[in-house]
Design an enzyme around this catalytic site. Structure first.
Site, PDB file in Angstrom:
ATOM      1  N   SER A   6       0.854  -1.199   0.000  1.00 18.95           N
ATOM      2  CA  SER A   6       0.000   0.000   0.000  1.00 18.95           C
ATOM      3  C   SER A   6       0.883   1.239   0.000  1.00 18.95           C
ATOM      4  O   SER A   6       1.651   1.471   0.934  1.00 18.95           O
ATOM      5  CB  SER A   6      -0.894   0.014   1.237  1.00 18.95           C
ATOM      6  OG  SER A   6      -1.477   1.298   1.357  1.00 18.95           O
ATOM      7  N   HIS A  30      -1.148  -1.512  -3.962  1.00 21.86           N
ATOM      8  CA  HIS A  30      -2.467  -1.246  -3.385  1.00 21.86           C
ATOM      9  C   HIS A  30      -2.640   0.269  -3.284  1.00 21.86           C
ATOM     10  O   HIS A  30      -1.839   0.944  -2.642  1.00 21.86           O
ATOM     11  CB  HIS A  30      -2.527  -1.922  -2.008  1.00 21.86           C
ATOM     12  CG  HIS A  30      -3.829  -1.786  -1.306  1.00 21.86           C
ATOM     13  ND1 HIS A  30      -4.834  -2.719  -1.405  1.00 21.86           N
ATOM     14  CD2 HIS A  30      -4.305  -0.828  -0.472  1.00 21.86           C
ATOM     15  CE1 HIS A  30      -5.866  -2.348  -0.662  1.00 21.86           C
ATOM     16  NE2 HIS A  30      -5.562  -1.187  -0.089  1.00 21.86           N
ATOM     17  N   ASP A  32      -4.929   3.340  -2.111  1.00 24.00           N
ATOM     18  CA  ASP A  32      -6.033   3.709  -1.228  1.00 24.00           C
ATOM     19  C   ASP A  32      -6.631   5.032  -1.662  1.00 24.00           C
ATOM     20  O   ASP A  32      -6.078   6.098  -1.400  1.00 24.00           O
ATOM     21  CB  ASP A  32      -5.522   3.799   0.219  1.00 24.00           C
ATOM     22  CG  ASP A  32      -5.233   2.430   0.796  1.00 24.00           C
ATOM     23  OD1 ASP A  32      -6.122   1.565   0.734  1.00 24.00           O
ATOM     24  OD2 ASP A  32      -4.109   2.222   1.294  1.00 24.00           O
ATOM     25  N   MET A  34      -9.353   7.763  -1.219  1.00 22.62           N
ATOM     26  CA  MET A  34     -10.261   8.240  -0.153  1.00 22.62           C
ATOM     27  C   MET A  34     -10.803   9.610  -0.521  1.00 22.62           C
ATOM     28  O   MET A  34     -10.075  10.447  -1.074  1.00 22.62           O
ATOM     29  CB  MET A  34      -9.489   8.357   1.163  1.00 22.62           C
ATOM     30  CG  MET A  34      -8.784   7.072   1.574  1.00 22.62           C
ATOM     31  SD  MET A  34      -8.082   7.254   3.220  1.00 22.62           S
ATOM     32  CE  MET A  34      -7.066   5.767   3.302  1.00 22.62           C
ATOM     33  N   HIS A  63      -8.352   0.413  -4.126  1.00 20.62           N
ATOM     34  CA  HIS A  63      -9.267   0.271  -2.990  1.00 20.62           C
ATOM     35  C   HIS A  63     -10.040   1.576  -2.852  1.00 20.62           C
ATOM     36  O   HIS A  63      -9.514   2.568  -2.349  1.00 20.62           O
ATOM     37  CB  HIS A  63      -8.434  -0.049  -1.734  1.00 20.62           C
ATOM     38  CG  HIS A  63      -9.240  -0.210  -0.486  1.00 20.62           C
ATOM     39  ND1 HIS A  63      -8.665  -0.301   0.760  1.00 20.62           N
ATOM     40  CD2 HIS A  63     -10.580  -0.309  -0.280  1.00 20.62           C
ATOM     41  CE1 HIS A  63      -9.614  -0.450   1.672  1.00 20.62           C
ATOM     42  NE2 HIS A  63     -10.782  -0.434   1.068  1.00 20.62           N
ATOM     43  N   MET A  65     -12.345   3.894  -1.200  1.00 18.95           N
ATOM     44  CA  MET A  65     -13.046   4.239   0.043  1.00 18.95           C
ATOM     45  C   MET A  65     -13.742   5.557  -0.214  1.00 18.95           C
ATOM     46  O   MET A  65     -13.372   6.609   0.320  1.00 18.95           O
ATOM     47  CB  MET A  65     -12.029   4.327   1.193  1.00 18.95           C
ATOM     48  CG  MET A  65     -11.548   2.959   1.646  1.00 18.95           C
ATOM     49  SD  MET A  65     -10.020   3.044   2.587  1.00 18.95           S
ATOM     50  CE  MET A  65      -8.848   3.076   1.236  1.00 18.95           C
ATOM     51  N   MET A 133     -11.284  -5.722   5.915  1.00 23.82           N
ATOM     52  CA  MET A 133     -10.548  -4.673   6.628  1.00 23.82           C
ATOM     53  C   MET A 133     -10.232  -5.140   8.046  1.00 23.82           C
ATOM     54  O   MET A 133     -11.119  -5.572   8.782  1.00 23.82           O
ATOM     55  CB  MET A 133     -11.384  -3.378   6.696  1.00 23.82           C
ATOM     56  CG  MET A 133     -11.590  -2.666   5.380  1.00 23.82           C
ATOM     57  SD  MET A 133     -10.069  -2.286   4.484  1.00 23.82           S
ATOM     58  CE  MET A 133      -9.190  -1.249   5.657  1.00 23.82           C
ATOM     59  N   PHE A 139      -6.930   5.358   7.537  1.00 17.20           N
ATOM     60  CA  PHE A 139      -5.547   5.724   7.828  1.00 17.20           C
ATOM     61  C   PHE A 139      -4.643   4.494   7.861  1.00 17.20           C
ATOM     62  O   PHE A 139      -5.096   3.410   8.252  1.00 17.20           O
ATOM     63  CB  PHE A 139      -5.466   6.438   9.180  1.00 17.20           C
ATOM     64  CG  PHE A 139      -6.271   7.706   9.204  1.00 17.20           C
ATOM     65  CD1 PHE A 139      -5.724   8.903   8.758  1.00 17.20           C
ATOM     66  CD2 PHE A 139      -7.597   7.692   9.622  1.00 17.20           C
ATOM     67  CE1 PHE A 139      -6.472  10.069   8.739  1.00 17.20           C
ATOM     68  CE2 PHE A 139      -8.363   8.860   9.608  1.00 17.20           C
ATOM     69  CZ  PHE A 139      -7.799  10.048   9.163  1.00 17.20           C
ATOM     70  N   ASP A 169      -6.486  -6.289   4.899  1.00 11.37           N
ATOM     71  CA  ASP A 169      -5.892  -4.953   4.794  1.00 11.37           C
ATOM     72  C   ASP A 169      -5.959  -4.214   6.128  1.00 11.37           C
ATOM     73  O   ASP A 169      -7.038  -3.958   6.642  1.00 11.37           O
ATOM     74  CB  ASP A 169      -6.700  -4.177   3.727  1.00 11.37           C
ATOM     75  CG  ASP A 169      -6.135  -2.799   3.439  1.00 11.37           C
ATOM     76  OD1 ASP A 169      -5.013  -2.507   3.875  1.00 11.37           O
ATOM     77  OD2 ASP A 169      -6.842  -2.028   2.748  1.00 11.37           O
ATOM     78  N   GLY A 170      -4.792  -3.867   6.656  1.00 12.53           N
ATOM     79  CA  GLY A 170      -4.727  -3.007   7.824  1.00 12.53           C
ATOM     80  C   GLY A 170      -3.959  -3.601   8.990  1.00 12.53           C
ATOM     81  O   GLY A 170      -4.311  -4.646   9.511  1.00 12.53           O
ATOM     82  N   GLY A 171      -2.881  -2.922   9.364  1.00  8.69           N
ATOM     83  CA  GLY A 171      -2.155  -3.314  10.572  1.00  8.69           C
ATOM     84  C   GLY A 171      -1.365  -4.602  10.467  1.00  8.69           C
ATOM     85  O   GLY A 171      -1.040  -5.213  11.489  1.00  8.69           O
ATOM     86  N   GLY A 191       1.187  -1.576   4.351  1.00  8.22           N
ATOM     87  CA  GLY A 191       1.632  -0.221   4.035  1.00  8.22           C
ATOM     88  C   GLY A 191       2.818   0.169   4.882  1.00  8.22           C
ATOM     89  O   GLY A 191       3.971   0.138   4.443  1.00  8.22           O
ATOM     90  N   SER A 192       2.543   0.493   6.167  1.00 11.17           N
ATOM     91  CA  SER A 192       3.635   0.980   7.009  1.00 11.17           C
ATOM     92  C   SER A 192       4.695  -0.089   7.264  1.00 11.17           C
ATOM     93  O   SER A 192       5.872   0.249   7.438  1.00 11.17           O
ATOM     94  CB  SER A 192       3.095   1.553   8.319  1.00 11.17           C
ATOM     95  OG  SER A 192       2.144   0.704   8.875  1.00 11.17           O
TER      96      SER A 192
HETATM   97  C1  DX5 Z   1      -6.555   1.894   5.402  1.00  9.85           C
HETATM   98  C2  DX5 Z   1      -6.051   1.417   4.079  1.00  9.85           C
HETATM   99  C3  DX5 Z   1      -4.928   0.445   4.138  1.00  9.85           C
HETATM  100  C4  DX5 Z   1      -3.659   1.022   4.721  1.00  9.85           C
HETATM  101  C5  DX5 Z   1      -2.847  -0.097   5.308  1.00  9.85           C
HETATM  102  O1  DX5 Z   1      -7.749   2.592   5.199  1.00  9.85           O
HETATM  103  O2  DX5 Z   1      -7.103   0.792   3.364  1.00  9.85           O
HETATM  104  O3  DX5 Z   1      -4.652  -0.090   2.854  1.00  9.85           O
HETATM  105  O4  DX5 Z   1      -2.886   1.683   3.772  1.00  9.85           O
HETATM  106  O5  DX5 Z   1      -1.780   0.476   5.954  1.00  9.85           O
HETATM  107  P1  DX5 Z   1      -1.044  -0.270   7.173  1.00  9.85           P
HETATM  108  O6  DX5 Z   1      -0.461  -1.507   6.586  1.00  9.85           O
HETATM  109  O7  DX5 Z   1      -0.054   0.728   7.616  1.00  9.85           O
HETATM  110  O8  DX5 Z   1      -2.114  -0.560   8.197  1.00  9.85           O
HETATM  111 ZN    ZN Z   2      -6.535  -0.253   1.546  1.00  6.45          ZN
END
Ligand code: DX5
Ligand code: ZN
Length: 217
Positions: A6, A30, A32, A34, A63, A65, A133, A139, A169-171, A191-192
């Site tokens: 991401s 990926h 995002d 928004m 993705h 959102m 999710m 975020f 997806d996420g964390g 992502g991070s």
């Molecule tokens: C959150 C996004 C994710 C995000 C994941 O709304 O949909 O794709 O970028 O980032 P990490 O891996 O840092 O949780």
């Molecule tokens: Zn995402």
């Protein structure tokens, strides 16, 4: 397993360079998207995604959102390898699916952590992917919600032998990636755990190792 990077956690001022760092060690980018309405954050839209499309050979996982996926989805220049994913919580998901199905790409459905899995049932015969999710969308850098693994297990059973892939997806990071894959996720979004590390390529390889997989297995 397949790994999706991401770019939300990447340096937006140097996206081309950031992508090149991970191109050999991930399977998807990926993106995002928004809109500041569906989620309380604003990122980028079709112009940025379409520019990136020309600069990478990686398939895109877009993705959405956003409140109006049927309006903006067709503005993305997609290929059959790409996936466009929208949220089941938007208004009139049936109509959105009909519109996005006309695009030359795969179509996915995502759902927020508290949306019942049953909301997906009417669509499972007509989608290619479910993006579960594991944080509230909006975020990067949030903490993984552990109930996501159980949701993946239940979803796997609901899907049965239909050709629907499960992405999470996420964390996700080295500490929980294996549990998510073992629960039945085929695509891992991070992502991070990739772009906030000093060496994103090494960080992606660490995720593969922690998951107990190697690229393209
Ligand atoms: C959150 C996004 C994710 C995000 C994941 O709304 O949909 O794709 O970028 O980032 P990490 O891996 O840092 O949780
Ligand atoms: Zn995402």
């Amino acid at each position: 397993m397949r790994l999706a990077a991401s770019i939300l956690a990447a340096d937006f001022g140097r996206l081309g360079e950031e992508i090149r760092k991970v191109e050999e060690v991930v399977d998807f980018l990926h993106l995002d998207v928004m809109d500041g309405h569906f989620v309380p954050n604003l990122t980028f839209g079709p112009p940025v995604a379409n520019a990136l499309r020309k600069h990478t050979r990686l398939p895109l996982e877009i993705h959405l959102m956003i409140d109006q996926p049927a309006r903006y989805g067709p503005q993305f220049h997609v290929t059959p390898e790409d996936v466009i994913t929208f949220h089941v919580e938007v208004a009139h998901p049936e109509e959105v699916l009909r519109t996005l199905r006309q695009l030359p790409c795969r179509v996915g459905l995502s759902l927020r952590p508290r949306t019942p899995l049953g909301a997906l049932e009417p669509f499972l015969d007509r989608i290619d992917l479910v993006l579960v999710m594991s944080v509230e969308p909006g975020f990067g850098g949030q903490t993984f919600l552990p109930q996501a693994a159980e949701r993946v297990r239940m979803l796997r059973a609901m899907i049965g032998d239909r050709p629907v892939a499960i992405a999470v997806d996420g964390g996700i990071g080295p500490g929980n990636v294996r549990a998510v894959v073992e629960a039945g996720a085929e695509i891992i979004v991070a992502g991070s755990a990739i772009f906030e590390k000093p060496d994103p390529r090494a960080a992606a390889l660490e995720l593969w190792k922690a998951a107990g997989h190697t690229k393209s297995s």
